[in-house]
Design an enzyme around this catalytic site. Sequence first.
Site, short mmCIF file in Angstrom:
data_model
loop_
_atom_site.label_atom_id
_atom_site.label_comp_id
_atom_site.label_asym_id
_atom_site.label_seq_id
_atom_site.Cartn_x
_atom_site.Cartn_y
_atom_site.Cartn_z
N SER A 63 37.44 39.46 41.78
CA SER A 63 38.11 38.95 42.97
C SER A 63 39.29 39.80 43.44
O SER A 63 39.70 39.70 44.58
CB SER A 63 38.61 37.53 42.69
N ASP A 353 47.36 31.99 44.96
CA ASP A 353 46.80 30.77 44.36
C ASP A 353 47.05 30.89 42.85
O ASP A 353 47.87 31.71 42.44
CB ASP A 353 45.31 30.60 44.73
N HIS A 356 45.54 34.66 41.86
CA HIS A 356 45.61 35.91 42.60
C HIS A 356 46.97 36.16 43.22
O HIS A 356 47.53 35.26 43.86
CB HIS A 356 44.54 35.91 43.69
#
Length: 378
Positions: A63, A353, A356
């Site tokens: 990610s 979040d 991240h």
Amino acid sequence: MHQVHRSIRGRGRASMSRRPPQCTSELCVLILLVLGIIFQAQAKSSNRSRTPAPPALIVFGDSVVDPGNNNAIVTMAKCNHPPYGKDFVGHQATGRFSNGKIPSDMIASKLGIKQYVPAYLGTKLSTEDLLTGVSFASGGCGYDPLTSELVQAISMSDQLKLFKEYKNKLKEIAGETKTNSIISRSMYMVITGTDDLANTYFTTPFRRAEYDLPSYIKFVVESASSFLQELYHLGARKIIVAGISPIGCLPSQRTLAGGIERECVTLYNQAAVVYNSELSKEVQRLNDTLAGSRTVFVDMYTSLLDMIQNPNNYGFTEIARGCCGTGIFEVTLTCNRFTAPACEDVSKHIFWDTYHPTERAYEILIRKLMKQYKSFLN
Ligand SMILES: *[C@@H]1O[C@H](CO)[C@@H](O)[C@H](O)[C@H]1NC(C)=O
């Protein structure tokens, strides 16, 4: 900076037009000095631009560098909904796991390739997009094949399959010779491994039943090495391999294992240090053994930990909570505009979040790394 230079130059010209061009006053000497420095700096930067930028940036991983591949597959690890992307151009939730740009975009810009590295899947890519590089990264994956299975992300070996398909597309566009040249001169970037340790090993029971921590780390590093060797055999020559961040300080891990005070989880950070050290040795070994390759291990751990431990130096005030919702558990589906809108001032947060970093934290990190690994990147 530019404005300062311009106004100094302007003043220099104005004073020269009134008087003959003699440098007597201190101010005048100063102006000449400054002009000299500017001139030198410009000469240097034009020297630098003579080293040709790599033709493309080609990205693999999770990610941290997924610009939206997961939008195109069935997976729980999706974030193509607001408030993700709230600070991206057009406030688009592209599938990037942050509020704005991600490291692959930043590095492509700094290398002078392009502003955004697009996802290989899910959008129609132009010829130019393909020629200058794409990302195969998929949020939730890891070097351990079980990691991507757990959230149905694109595994690292499937990312290599997509890379082969991409090479064939390049051949259709540019022909065999030019494709080979692009593939061998491009910069490659591989960032994953966080989810192997933070999710698969420490959070689910599956791997702990088979491996103790040192042998799991060994297994992940061996998987990373196989991936990198295969990438080399597919033509990559210049590869950036990132280590993992201080995973014990991710807001998610503070919540899961940091106790009532949500402290950084020491064991997890120690595991990250050992893993990074093993991976770094293996990357060095590959650099020395794969003929014609240049592979570098990039340490993200130290810089990120410094940001977390000394937030004031960077203008951050919130290090332990994500900006999204309460900041304690929200990530992907649970970070959404209905139950978990973004915080007031995202620039104060290191984390967007619970997994991240924010765009601003990524920017600081990438700026540091570009300096630290300058000789590799130039
Ligand atoms: C990696 O290998 C190249 C030669 O292929 C060499 O020039 C470079 O110094 C090596 N990097 C490190 C960190 O040893």
